[in-house]
Enzyme design. Sequence first.
Site, PDB file in Angstrom:
ATOM      1  N   TRP A  84       0.804  -1.226   0.000  1.00 26.13           N
ATOM      2  CA  TRP A  84       0.000   0.000   0.000  1.00 26.13           C
ATOM      3  C   TRP A  84       0.838   1.280   0.000  1.00 26.13           C
ATOM      4  CZ3 TRP A  84       1.970   2.173   4.251  1.00 26.13           C
ATOM      5  CH2 TRP A  84       2.400   1.333   5.281  1.00 26.13           C
ATOM      6  N   ASN A  85       2.148   1.167   0.231  1.00 25.73           N
ATOM      7  CA  ASN A  85       2.917   2.406   0.450  1.00 25.73           C
ATOM      8  C   ASN A  85       3.199   3.177  -0.831  1.00 25.73           C
ATOM      9  OD1 ASN A  85       4.592   0.247  -0.210  1.00 25.73           O
ATOM     10  ND2 ASN A  85       6.319   1.004   0.978  1.00 25.73           N
TER      11      ASN A  85
ATOM     12  N   LYS B  18      -2.852  -8.062  -8.017  1.00 30.92           N
ATOM     13  CA  LYS B  18      -3.636  -7.921  -6.785  1.00 30.92           C
ATOM     14  C   LYS B  18      -3.076  -6.720  -6.016  1.00 30.92           C
ATOM     15  CE  LYS B  18      -3.448  -9.221  -2.443  1.00 30.92           C
ATOM     16  NZ  LYS B  18      -4.168  -8.095  -1.846  1.00 30.92           N
ATOM     17  N   PRO B  19      -3.781  -5.581  -6.052  1.00 30.02           N
ATOM     18  CA  PRO B  19      -3.309  -4.433  -5.266  1.00 30.02           C
ATOM     19  C   PRO B  19      -3.521  -4.723  -3.784  1.00 30.02           C
ATOM     20  CG  PRO B  19      -5.072  -3.811  -6.807  1.00 30.02           C
ATOM     21  CD  PRO B  19      -5.044  -5.305  -6.733  1.00 30.02           C
TER      22      PRO B  19
ATOM     23  N   GLY C  81       6.079  -6.385  -0.278  1.00 28.82           N
ATOM     24  CA  GLY C  81       5.369  -6.358   1.000  1.00 28.82           C
ATOM     25  C   GLY C  81       6.290  -6.748   2.135  1.00 28.82           C
ATOM     26  N   SER C  82       5.705  -7.323   3.169  1.00 21.67           N
ATOM     27  CA  SER C  82       6.483  -7.634   4.370  1.00 21.67           C
ATOM     28  C   SER C  82       7.286  -8.926   4.188  1.00 21.67           C
ATOM     29  CB  SER C  82       5.535  -7.802   5.559  1.00 21.67           C
ATOM     30  OG  SER C  82       4.723  -8.935   5.358  1.00 21.67           O
TER      31      SER C  82
ATOM     32  N   GLU D 104      10.159  -8.314  -3.071  1.00 20.99           N
ATOM     33  CA  GLU D 104      10.740  -7.042  -2.639  1.00 20.99           C
ATOM     34  C   GLU D 104      10.179  -6.796  -1.251  1.00 20.99           C
ATOM     35  OE1 GLU D 104      11.968  -4.089  -1.554  1.00 20.99           O
ATOM     36  OE2 GLU D 104      10.317  -3.036  -2.517  1.00 20.99           O
ATOM     37  N   LEU D 105      11.010  -7.053  -0.222  1.00 22.59           N
ATOM     38  CA  LEU D 105      10.456  -7.116   1.145  1.00 22.59           C
ATOM     39  C   LEU D 105      10.992  -5.995   2.036  1.00 22.59           C
ATOM     40  CD1 LEU D 105      10.760 -11.004   1.379  1.00 22.59           C
ATOM     41  CD2 LEU D 105       8.834  -9.646   0.548  1.00 22.59           C
TER      42      LEU D 105
ATOM     43  N   GLU E 272      12.031  -3.808  11.480  1.00 25.17           N
ATOM     44  CA  GLU E 272      11.649  -2.716  10.581  1.00 25.17           C
ATOM     45  C   GLU E 272      10.605  -1.824  11.260  1.00 25.17           C
ATOM     46  OE1 GLU E 272       9.279  -3.665   6.976  1.00 25.17           O
ATOM     47  OE2 GLU E 272      10.670  -2.366   5.889  1.00 25.17           O
TER      48      GLU E 272
HETATM   49  N1  LIG Z   1       8.800  -3.901   1.634  1.00 27.07           N
HETATM   50  C1  LIG Z   1       7.919  -2.977   1.648  1.00 27.07           C
HETATM   51  O1  LIG Z   1       8.057  -2.083   0.884  1.00 27.07           O
HETATM   52  C2  LIG Z   1       6.754  -3.038   2.552  1.00 27.07           C
HETATM   53  C3  LIG Z   1       6.847  -3.540   3.836  1.00 27.07           C
HETATM   54  N2  LIG Z   1       5.744  -3.537   4.623  1.00 27.07           N
HETATM   55  C4  LIG Z   1       5.894  -4.056   5.991  1.00 27.07           C
HETATM   56  O2  LIG Z   1       4.869  -5.001   6.210  1.00 27.07           O
HETATM   57  C5  LIG Z   1       4.132  -4.666   7.365  1.00 27.07           C
HETATM   58  C6  LIG Z   1       2.709  -5.135   7.208  1.00 27.07           C
HETATM   59  O3  LIG Z   1       2.088  -4.526   6.105  1.00 27.07           O
HETATM   60  P1  LIG Z   1       1.015  -5.335   5.258  1.00 27.07           P
HETATM   61  O4  LIG Z   1       0.282  -4.450   4.390  1.00 27.07           O
HETATM   62  O5  LIG Z   1       0.207  -6.164   6.182  1.00 27.07           O
HETATM   63  O6  LIG Z   1       1.978  -6.229   4.338  1.00 27.07           O
HETATM   64  P2  LIG Z   1       1.799  -7.675   3.770  1.00 27.07           P
HETATM   65  O7  LIG Z   1       3.140  -8.151   3.396  1.00 27.07           O
HETATM   66  O8  LIG Z   1       0.961  -8.528   4.625  1.00 27.07           O
HETATM   67  O9  LIG Z   1       0.955  -7.428   2.400  1.00 27.07           O
HETATM   68  C7  LIG Z   1       1.551  -7.161   1.150  1.00 27.07           C
HETATM   69  C8  LIG Z   1       0.708  -7.766   0.052  1.00 27.07           C
HETATM   70  O10 LIG Z   1       0.766  -9.193   0.131  1.00 27.07           O
HETATM   71  C9  LIG Z   1      -0.548  -9.744   0.225  1.00 27.07           C
HETATM   72  N3  LIG Z   1      -0.437 -10.964   1.016  1.00 27.07           N
HETATM   73  C10 LIG Z   1      -0.257 -11.059   2.358  1.00 27.07           C
HETATM   74  N4  LIG Z   1      -0.128 -12.344   2.709  1.00 27.07           N
HETATM   75  C11 LIG Z   1      -0.203 -13.080   1.576  1.00 27.07           C
HETATM   76  C12 LIG Z   1      -0.124 -14.487   1.283  1.00 27.07           C
HETATM   77  N5  LIG Z   1       0.075 -15.398   2.237  1.00 27.07           N
HETATM   78  N6  LIG Z   1      -0.242 -14.889   0.013  1.00 27.07           N
HETATM   79  C13 LIG Z   1      -0.430 -13.983  -0.969  1.00 27.07           C
HETATM   80  N7  LIG Z   1      -0.536 -12.666  -0.769  1.00 27.07           N
HETATM   81  C14 LIG Z   1      -0.408 -12.210   0.486  1.00 27.07           C
HETATM   82  C15 LIG Z   1      -1.365  -8.643   0.841  1.00 27.07           C
HETATM   83  O11 LIG Z   1      -2.738  -8.803   0.609  1.00 27.07           O
HETATM   84  C16 LIG Z   1      -0.770  -7.420   0.162  1.00 27.07           C
HETATM   85  O12 LIG Z   1      -1.311  -7.235  -1.132  1.00 27.07           O
HETATM   86  C17 LIG Z   1       4.320  -3.170   7.511  1.00 27.07           C
HETATM   87  O13 LIG Z   1       4.147  -2.756   8.819  1.00 27.07           O
HETATM   88  C18 LIG Z   1       5.733  -2.995   7.051  1.00 27.07           C
HETATM   89  O14 LIG Z   1       6.629  -3.253   8.110  1.00 27.07           O
HETATM   90  C19 LIG Z   1       4.546  -3.076   4.184  1.00 27.07           C
HETATM   91  C20 LIG Z   1       4.411  -2.557   2.938  1.00 27.07           C
HETATM   92  C21 LIG Z   1       5.518  -2.496   2.025  1.00 27.07           C
HETATM   93  O1  LIG Z   2       8.198  -0.761  -1.292  1.00 26.97           O
HETATM   94  C1  LIG Z   2       9.001   0.132  -1.046  1.00 26.97           C
HETATM   95  O2  LIG Z   2       8.953   0.819  -0.051  1.00 26.97           O
HETATM   96  C2  LIG Z   2      10.073   0.412  -2.071  1.00 26.97           C
HETATM   97  O3  LIG Z   2      10.161  -0.571  -3.016  1.00 26.97           O
HETATM   98  C3  LIG Z   2       9.728   1.732  -2.677  1.00 26.97           C
HETATM   99  O4  LIG Z   2       8.917   1.618  -3.833  1.00 26.97           O
HETATM  100  C4  LIG Z   2       9.005   2.846  -4.552  1.00 26.97           C
HETATM  101  C5  LIG Z   2      10.016   3.651  -3.807  1.00 26.97           C
HETATM  102  O5  LIG Z   2      10.786   4.494  -4.561  1.00 26.97           O
HETATM  103  C6  LIG Z   2      10.812   2.567  -3.148  1.00 26.97           C
HETATM  104  O6  LIG Z   2      11.750   2.967  -2.287  1.00 26.97           O
END
Ligand SMILES: NC(=O)C1=CN([C@@H]2O[C@H](COP(=O)(O)OP(=O)(O)OC[C@H]3O[C@@H](n4cnc5c(N)ncnc54)[C@H](O)[C@@H]3O)[C@@H](O)[C@H]2O)C=CC1
Ligand SMILES: O=C(O)[C@@H](O)[C@@H]1OC[C@H](O)[C@H]1O
Length: 481
Positions: free
Chosen positions: A151-152, A175-176, A228-229, A250-251, A385
């Site tokens: 979502w970020n 899938k957004p 995502g996470s 990309e985590l 994180e």
């Molecule tokens: N690497 C990054 O850029 C990001 C890291 N995060 C971290 O993740 C934490 C939680 O945020 P969330 O939105 O809950 O992230 P999340 O990792 O749970 O969700 C990201 C995406 O993956 C999907 N998803 C989740 N579990 C899945 C599964 N088992 N199979 C398939 N799809 C799945 C979600 O519906 C969403 O579209 C945040 O507090 C932050 O620390 C969150 C957003 C981006």
């Molecule tokens: O998910 C993130 O936070 C990064 O991949 C992020 O996506 C676009 C930004 O420019 C990156 O840092």
Amino acid sequence: MSLKKHELFINGQWVKPESGAYVTITNPANGVDVAAAAKGSEQDVDRAVAAARKAFGSWSAKTASARADYLYALERAVVREREKLATTITSEMGKPITEARMEVDFAAGLLRFAAENTRRLQGEIIPAEREGEKILIDRVPHGVVGAIAAWNFPLALCARKIGPALAAGNTIVVKPHELSPLSALALAALAQEVGLPEGVLNIVTGDGPDVGVPLVAHADVPLITMTGSTPAGKKIMAAAAEHLKEVRLELGGKAPFIVMEDADIDAAVEAAVSARFFNCGQVCTANERTYVHEAVYDRFAKSLRARMEKLKVGDPLHESTDMGPKVSLTELEKVDAMVQKAVAQGATLELGGHRLQGGAYDRGTYYAPTLLSNVRHGMDIVRDEVFGPVLSLLKVRDFDEALKLANESQYGLSAYLFTKDLGRVLRMTRELEFGEVYVNRGAGEEPQGFHHGYKNSGLGGEDGQHGLEAYVRTKTIYLNA
Ligand SMILES: NC(=O)C1=CN([C@@H]2O[C@H](COP(=O)(O)OP(=O)(O)OC[C@H]3O[C@@H](n4cnc5c(N)ncnc54)[C@H](O)[C@@H]3O)[C@@H](O)[C@H]2O)C=CC1
Ligand SMILES: O=C(O)[C@@H](O)[C@@H]1OC[C@H](O)[C@H]1O
């Protein structure tokens, strides 16, 4: 007034979800419901994958230039709709409008890069042992790509996957994130407007268990790309292993931000603040641990505090706002708990450390820009994180100590280094275990770079030529007349 209901985008059409249900999307800046998005399910995933599979034959058969033309058209439409898309991003997840415009520009740049490079996916010709034979190594698309976004950066993360996937001749099901599906749906509307053939791009909104899980498990989806996470990424990788499919992940991140005694301190302070408070700290490349040489620590800390006190937190639609709300109350509470734990473990709270309340703040999920000093390496806040506006300051004796502490992390996405010493920079390129390093500048990758994390930060990488190549696989042909 009833909320606008957004349908799923499957096979070039807007279709109702099998569930018949919709999820309300709420603006975290003011608690106002902005729209409702279809609650997708496994049946919807099946429909979308079938459409993408059907479209794959004719899309992959198109010339690279023809695919580029569609991507250029989509990019132009994104540029034309910049303001509308930026407003959508801000209203669904709360980032300041100035940053949302930057996100739209980044999304357009990613689509443009993909369009420019459709004709650069070249194969190889290798001499054979048999007379008259040629060995060709061709590069062919995978088929249907399953893309899962966070979502970020709700628009850019989708564009980052759609651009190269389509450029390489794949079709895609996106899938957004369940909190922020509106800008991805707006992108689909633009794809429809520019005449992208039906089934090439499909969007199924909904949550992880209902949509993400069946997408990952689907037998007709050979490649999954997810942002995502780290815990969700690991689950996806385990599920993908059952089907032996490829994953690009990309985590999370825990970027060290190293400031040496010879650095330009004003520039370092500015970069440390922007790399931490941009997007309310909700960035995987954010400055999570600021390591400052003891010789300049006091000066740096004073200037940092003064700069942070100037940050304007408020309505993200105002042009002068520096920081909007956290994306949700759950996310805010998670960050607050981490701050309180750090204080309990001995960190000193210099600024912030609480939810902002009173007046308009009460309608949203705002957290004060927070500064922690006396942070020690063993604390949880240095390990986990922190997806929020919390800057942790740590004093280091010298470069050796900074490098050592920086590497003591489960994450390995981004790192920052401020120094004028070329010897240190060269040493850092060898010794720092991170996939993306910013030297004497703040955050912000470019479409032609390569965004790639080591360790628990992910697998595969995105952007640039290397990112594009992830969307093709090789096919070796022993060619005889
Ligand atoms: N690497 C990054 O850029 C990001 C890291 N995060 C971290 O993740 C934490 C939680 O945020 P969330 O939105 O809950 O992230 P999340 O990792 O749970 O969700 C990201 C995406 O993956 C999907 N998803 C989740 N579990 C899945 C599964 N088992 N199979 C398939 N799809 C799945 C979600 O519906 C969403 O579209 C945040 O507090 C932050 O620390 C969150 C957003 C981006
Ligand atoms: O998910 C993130 O936070 C990064 O991949 C992020 O996506 C676009 C930004 O420019 C990156 O840092």
